[in-house]
Design an enzyme around this catalytic site. Structure first.
Site, mmCIF file in Angstrom:
data_model
loop_
_atom_site.group_PDB
_atom_site.id
_atom_site.type_symbol
_atom_site.label_atom_id
_atom_site.label_comp_id
_atom_site.label_asym_id
_atom_site.label_seq_id
_atom_site.Cartn_x
_atom_site.Cartn_y
_atom_site.Cartn_z
ATOM 1 N N ARG A 105 -8.664 12.859 -52.069
ATOM 2 C CA ARG A 105 -10.015 13.143 -52.547
ATOM 3 C C ARG A 105 -10.012 14.407 -53.399
ATOM 4 O O ARG A 105 -10.955 14.647 -54.152
ATOM 5 C CB ARG A 105 -11.001 13.359 -51.385
ATOM 6 C CG ARG A 105 -11.226 12.203 -50.429
ATOM 7 C CD ARG A 105 -11.485 10.905 -51.102
ATOM 8 N NE ARG A 105 -10.243 10.169 -51.298
ATOM 9 C CZ ARG A 105 -10.090 9.140 -52.122
ATOM 10 N NH1 ARG A 105 -11.093 8.739 -52.862
ATOM 11 N NH2 ARG A 105 -8.931 8.518 -52.234
ATOM 12 N N LYS A 122 -9.384 1.999 -61.327
ATOM 13 C CA LYS A 122 -9.611 0.584 -61.004
ATOM 14 C C LYS A 122 -10.975 0.092 -61.486
ATOM 15 O O LYS A 122 -11.094 -1.049 -61.937
ATOM 16 C CB LYS A 122 -9.454 0.349 -59.505
ATOM 17 C CG LYS A 122 -10.429 1.090 -58.616
ATOM 18 C CD LYS A 122 -10.135 0.829 -57.155
ATOM 19 C CE LYS A 122 -11.065 1.603 -56.250
ATOM 20 N NZ LYS A 122 -12.480 1.220 -56.379
ATOM 21 N N THR A 123 -12.016 0.920 -61.390
ATOM 22 C CA THR A 123 -13.333 0.487 -61.847
ATOM 23 C C THR A 123 -13.321 0.236 -63.352
ATOM 24 O O THR A 123 -13.937 -0.711 -63.852
ATOM 25 C CB THR A 123 -14.407 1.534 -61.493
ATOM 26 O OG1 THR A 123 -14.382 1.784 -60.087
ATOM 27 C CG2 THR A 123 -15.792 1.047 -61.879
ATOM 28 N N GLN A 162 -4.907 2.706 -48.636
ATOM 29 C CA GLN A 162 -6.253 3.202 -48.339
ATOM 30 C C GLN A 162 -7.022 2.252 -47.416
ATOM 31 O O GLN A 162 -8.251 2.270 -47.385
ATOM 32 C CB GLN A 162 -7.032 3.425 -49.639
ATOM 33 C CG GLN A 162 -6.424 4.493 -50.535
ATOM 34 C CD GLN A 162 -7.299 4.801 -51.734
ATOM 35 O OE1 GLN A 162 -8.357 5.427 -51.639
ATOM 36 N NE2 GLN A 162 -6.851 4.356 -52.904
ATOM 37 N N ASP A 179 -13.300 -5.853 -55.693
ATOM 38 C CA ASP A 179 -12.878 -4.455 -55.593
ATOM 39 C C ASP A 179 -12.568 -4.142 -54.126
ATOM 40 O O ASP A 179 -13.152 -4.739 -53.217
ATOM 41 C CB ASP A 179 -14.012 -3.564 -56.100
ATOM 42 C CG ASP A 179 -13.592 -2.118 -56.262
ATOM 43 O OD1 ASP A 179 -12.371 -1.842 -56.254
ATOM 44 O OD2 ASP A 179 -14.483 -1.258 -56.409
ATOM 45 N N GLU A 180 -11.655 -3.203 -53.893
ATOM 46 C CA GLU A 180 -11.294 -2.762 -52.538
ATOM 47 C C GLU A 180 -10.875 -3.946 -51.658
ATOM 48 O O GLU A 180 -11.326 -4.083 -50.513
ATOM 49 C CB GLU A 180 -12.460 -2.011 -51.879
ATOM 50 C CG GLU A 180 -13.001 -0.839 -52.683
ATOM 51 C CD GLU A 180 -12.084 0.379 -52.687
ATOM 52 O OE1 GLU A 180 -10.938 0.262 -52.196
ATOM 53 O OE2 GLU A 180 -12.493 1.437 -53.197
#
Length: 685
Positions: free
Chosen positions: A616, A36-37, A259, A228-229
Site C-alpha cells: 500500500r 490492472k484497472t 493478494q 477484476d480481482e
C-alpha cells in the site's frame, strides 16, 4: 492512426498484450500497482472501437462499489458517456440483483422482495434459535450467521453443511445445530419474501441452473465478460462466471494470487491458481511492473511473499527509485506504539510538508485503533477510522429504512418486528409471539396476523390502538408511494413527522448533543433519498432500498470530499488503496500472523495480508512491534512477527524505543553496538 488502435498506445508490452488479446479465455496476473484497472478499461474501449461488440454486450464485474465507480468513469472518458451507459459495469451482487429483479418469479418469489441487512438476518436467526431452544448464553447469533454466510458462499446446503469438519470444540458445539438453523432461517427469509446479501449470488446460480432459457438469454446478451480481482471469487461466483461464458469462453480475468486475503469469507484462491485447468486454451499474461512504490518497498514485499508455497511466480519491480529503507520501531507496549507513531508521523510531515491524508495506520483488527484514536486526539491530529460502525447499522437509520421496507414489502418480517413498536406503542413480545403462531398455522404475513388478532379480539384495547396506528401509517404511505404523491424524499419526511419519530428521539436521548446527532442521521437518510432521485432515471422506493443495501455507507455520504485526515484502518480495508506513507502496527506473532493461523499452521493467507500492507506504501513504510500487549484483558509478552524476519536486514533501519525498563526486564532487545539516533527521512522520502 485508426481509432481502434489508439487504445493500445502508452501501454507497456504486457499491458498491450492483455488489451489486444480479445478472443478466448485470458488470465492476467497483475501484481500490486501494475495498472490492472487501466488494462480492463482500455480493453473494453478497444473491443467496442474495433466493432467486436456493442456496448450492451460487454460485462465487467468487480467486488466493490468504489472500484466499479472508478471503472465506469474511466470507460466513459474513453468511449463517451452515452456508450458507457450501455455497458454493464457493476459488482457481482449488483449484477445478480438486476438479474433477479427481472426473473426471480421463476423461483417462486415475488418481484418486490427486499434485501435483509445484517441486523435483519440476526433478528430472523435469533427467532429461529429461540424456537429451537438453543438461544441461551452459550450460543451466539452472530456465529450462526457467519457460518450460514460462509456456507452460502461456498455452495453448501443445509444438508451438506453439517458434514463440514469442526476445527475447534466451539465449532463442534454449533455444528450439531447449524443444519436445522440454516433450514429454518431460509424458510423465514422465504416467508418474508426477503433475500440476504449472499442469496443474491446463490439464487442467481439456481435460476440459471433450473431455467436454461434464462441462462441462454444472459449468454446471448454478454459476448465479452471481464472480471477484476479474480483471486477473490468464491465457489458461487466461480460457477456463475463459468456458466455465463460456457459457450463463447470470452472470459478475461485479472487478479493476483499474492493478494488473496478473503479466504475466511469464502474466497477460493484455487480459482486463479487453476485457471489453465479450467480453460486449457487460456492465455496467461504477467504484469509485474509496479507504478506505485519504491524498489525498497517492493524488494521487501517480494522477499516476504516468496515464502508462500503453491503461488504463481512473479517479482514486482519499479523504476521509481530506491527510496528510504523501511523503519522498524521496537516499543514497549501498545501505548508506546501509538505515541511513537504520532511522533514519527509529525516528524515526517514536518520534513516533507505532506498532508495528513498522505498517512495511513494499518492494523490486523479494529480493536487496535482505540489507542491511536486517544493519542491522535491528544496530539490534535485529525484522523478518520474506517471499518467502524457502518452508518447503515445506526439505530435511527435502521428504523427509517425498516419502515420503508415494510411499506415496499408487506412480508418483510424482520423489518416489521423492528418498527411495529417504534415509536413505543405498547406492543410486547407476548403479542408478537401470538402473531407468529398465526403466521405458522395459517400461512399469513405478520401484518395479516396482527389484523386477524384485532378482528378476533385477541389484544387489549391499548395494544389494539397502537397496532391500528402502525398499520394505518404503513397502508397510508404505501398508497402515497404507489401514487407518487410528491417526491420520495418529501413522502419520507412526511412519514417521519406523522409518527413523531424526532419526538421519540428527543424523549429517549440522554443529552441535547446525542439528540442532534441522531436527528442528523434521519436527515441524512432523507438527503440520500433526494440524491438518489436526482441521479436515477426513474426513481422508486424499491430502487432506493436496493441502492442503499448494495452501496452501504456510500449511499448516505455527501458528495463533499473527505476531510484531510490520517486514515486508520484494517489491512483488509486498505486493499485497493495506496498512501505515500504507511505505518503497519502490531507486528507480533499472535497478531500478524494471527493466533488461529499459528495453531492451524496455515500461514499463507496471513503472509499475503502482510504483503498487501507493504504494497500500500508509495514512498515509505514504517513497521511497529511491541514487547508486550494487552490481550483479552491481560498483558502478555510478545515475539516479533516471523514475517519481519523474512525481510533482509539491508532493507530495514531498526529504531529501538522500548522503555518501561524493557517491560520490567522480562524481555530485552539486543543492544546495538551504537545506539542509533532517530533518522529523518532523506530528501527522497
Amino acid at each position: 492512426m485508426s481509432s481502434h488502435s489508439r487504445f493500445l498506445e502508452g501501454l507497456n508490452p504486457p499491458q498491450r498484450a492483455a488489451v489486444a488479446h480479445t478472443e478466448g479465455p485470458v488470465l492476467v496476473l497483475a501484481g500490486a500497482g501494475s495498472g490492472k484497472t487501466r488494462v480492463i478499461t482500455r480493453r473494453i474501449a478497444h473491443i467496442i472501437a474495433t466493432g467486436l461488440a456493442k456496448p450492451g454486450q460487454v460485462l465487467a464485474v468487480t467486488f466493490t462499489n468504489k472500484a466499479a465507480g472508478e471503472m465506469r468513469e474511466r470507460v466513459a472518458d474513453l468511449v463517451g458517456g452515452e456508450a458507457a451507459k450501455e455497458i454493464t459495469i457493476s459488482t457481482f451482487h449488483a449484477f445478480c440483483l438486476h438479474m433477479l429483479r427481472r426473473q426471480i418469479t421463476h423461483l417462486g418469489y415475488r418481484s418486490n422482495f427486499t434485501i435483509a441487512s445484517e441486523s435483519d438476518s440476526r433478528t430472523l436467526i435469533r427467532r429461529v434459535t429461540e424456537e429451537l431452544g438453543v438461544q441461551n448464553e452459550s450460543f451466539d447469533t452472530g456465529t450462526f450467521q457467519s457460518a450460514i454466510s460462509l456456507a452460502k458462499n461456498t455452495g453448501e446446503t443445509p444438508e451438506t453443511v453439517k458434514d463440514r469438519p469442526a476445527r475447534t470444540a466451539n465449532d463442534e458445539k454449533y455444528r450439531q445445530y447449524i443444519s436445522e438453523v440454516y433450514t429454518r432461517y431460509e424458510s423465514a427469509l422465504r416467508a418474508a419474501n426477503s433475500l440476504d446479501f449472499d442469496d443474491l449470488l446463490s439464487l442467481t446460480l439456481r435460476l440459471w441452473r433450473d431455467h436454461p432459457k434464462v441462462l441462454a438469454e444472459a449468454r446471448r446478451q454478454f459476448k465479452y465478460v471481464m472480471v477484476d480481482e479474480y483471486q477473490d471469487t468464491n465457489a458461487v461466483q466461480y460457477e456463475l462466471l463459468h456458466m455465463l461464458t460456457g459457450e463463447h469462453q470470452n472470459l478475461f480475468v485479472v487478479g493476483d494470487d499474492d493478494q488473496a486475503i478473503y479466504g475466511w469469507r469464502g474466497a477460493d484462491v484455487r480459482n486463479i491458481l487453476g485457471f489453465e485447468r479450467d480453460f486449457p486454451k487460456a492465455t496467461v499474461i504477467t504484469m509485474d511492473q509496479n507504478y506505485r512504490s519504491t524498489s525498497t518497498i517492493l524488494d521487501a514485499a517480494n522477499h516476504v511473499i516468496k515464502n508462500n508455497a503453491g503461488r504463481r511466480e512473479k517479482k514486482l519491480w519499479s523504476d521509481l527509485g530506491t527510496g528510504r529503507p523501511i523503519d522498524r520501531f521496537i516499543v514497549a507496549d501498545e501505548d508506546a506504539e501509538a505515541k511513537e507513531a504520532l511522533g514519527w508521523l509529525q516528524y515526517i510531515r514536518g520534513r516533507t510538508k505532506a498532508a495528513w491524508s498522505d498517512f495511513a495506520v494499518l492494523y490486523r483488527s479494529n480493536i487496535q485503533s482505540r489507542v491511536f484514536e486517544v493519542v491522535f486526539r491528544q496530539g490534535d491530529v485529525p484522523y478518520t477510522v474506517f471499518g467502524g460502525q457502518d452508518f447503515f447499522e445506526r439505530a435511527e437509520v435502521k428504523d427509517i429504512i425498516s419502515y420503508l421496507k415494510v411499506i415496499a414489502n408487506p412480508r418483510d418480517e424482520a423489518a416489521f418486528l423492528r418498527v411495529v413498536n417504534v415509536p413505543r406503542r405498547g406492543v410486547g413480545d407476548a403479542t408478537l409471539h401470538d402473531a407468529h403462531d398465526i403466521c405458522r398455522t395459517e400461512g399469513k404475513t405478520l401484518g395479516m396476523a396482527v389484523t386477524a388478532m384485532i378482528e378476533r379480539g385477541m389484544v387489549a384495547p391499548k395494544i389494539e390502538s397502537g397496532l391500528r396506528l402502525f398499520l394505518n401509517v404503513v397502508q397510508r404511505y404505501r398508497q402515497r408511494f404507489k401514487a407518487r404523491d410528491g417526491s420520495l424524499s418529501d413522502i419520507v419526511r412526511g412519514m417521519v413527522a406523522d409518527i413523531d419519530y424526532l419526538g421519540e428521539l428527543q424523549r429517549t436521548s440522554r443529552t441535547a448533543e446525542q439528540y442532534e446527532s441522531r436527528a442528523q442521521c434521519v436527515e441524512t437518510v432523507c438527503q440520500a433519498i433526494q440524491r438518489y432521485e436526482e441521479d436515477a432515471e426513474y426513481a422508486t422506493l424499491a430502487g432506493f432500498l436496493d441502492a442503499s443495501h448494495l452501496n452501504g455507507d456510500a449511499s448516505f455520504n455527501s458528495k463533499e470530499e473527505r476531510r484531510d485526515s490520517v486514515s486508520l484502518m484494517t489491512i483488509h480495508s486498505a486493499k485497493g488503496l495506496e498512501f505515500p506513507f504507511v505505518f503497519i502496527v502490531g507486528l507480533e506473532d499472535g497478531n500478524l500472523p494471527h493466533d488461529r493461523a499459528l495453531i492451524e499452521g496455515s500461514l499463507d493467507e496471513e503472509r499475503r495480508l502482510f504483503y498487501v500492507a507493504l504494497t500500500r506504501g508509495r514512498k515509505h513504510v514504517t513497521v511497529f512491534e511491541a514487547l508486550s500487549r494487552v490481550r483479552h484483558g491481560r498483558e502478555k509478552m510478545c515475539k516479533s512477527s516471523r514475517f519481519l524476519e523474512e525481510i533482509p536486514e539491508a532493507l530495514l533501519v531498526k529504531q529501538i524505543r522500548a522503555s518501561r525498563e524493557m517491560v520490567e526486564e522480562k524481555v530485552a532487545p539486543p543492544e546495538p553496538k551504537k545506539k542509533p539516533k532517530p533518522r529523518g527521512p532523506r530528501k527522497n522520502l
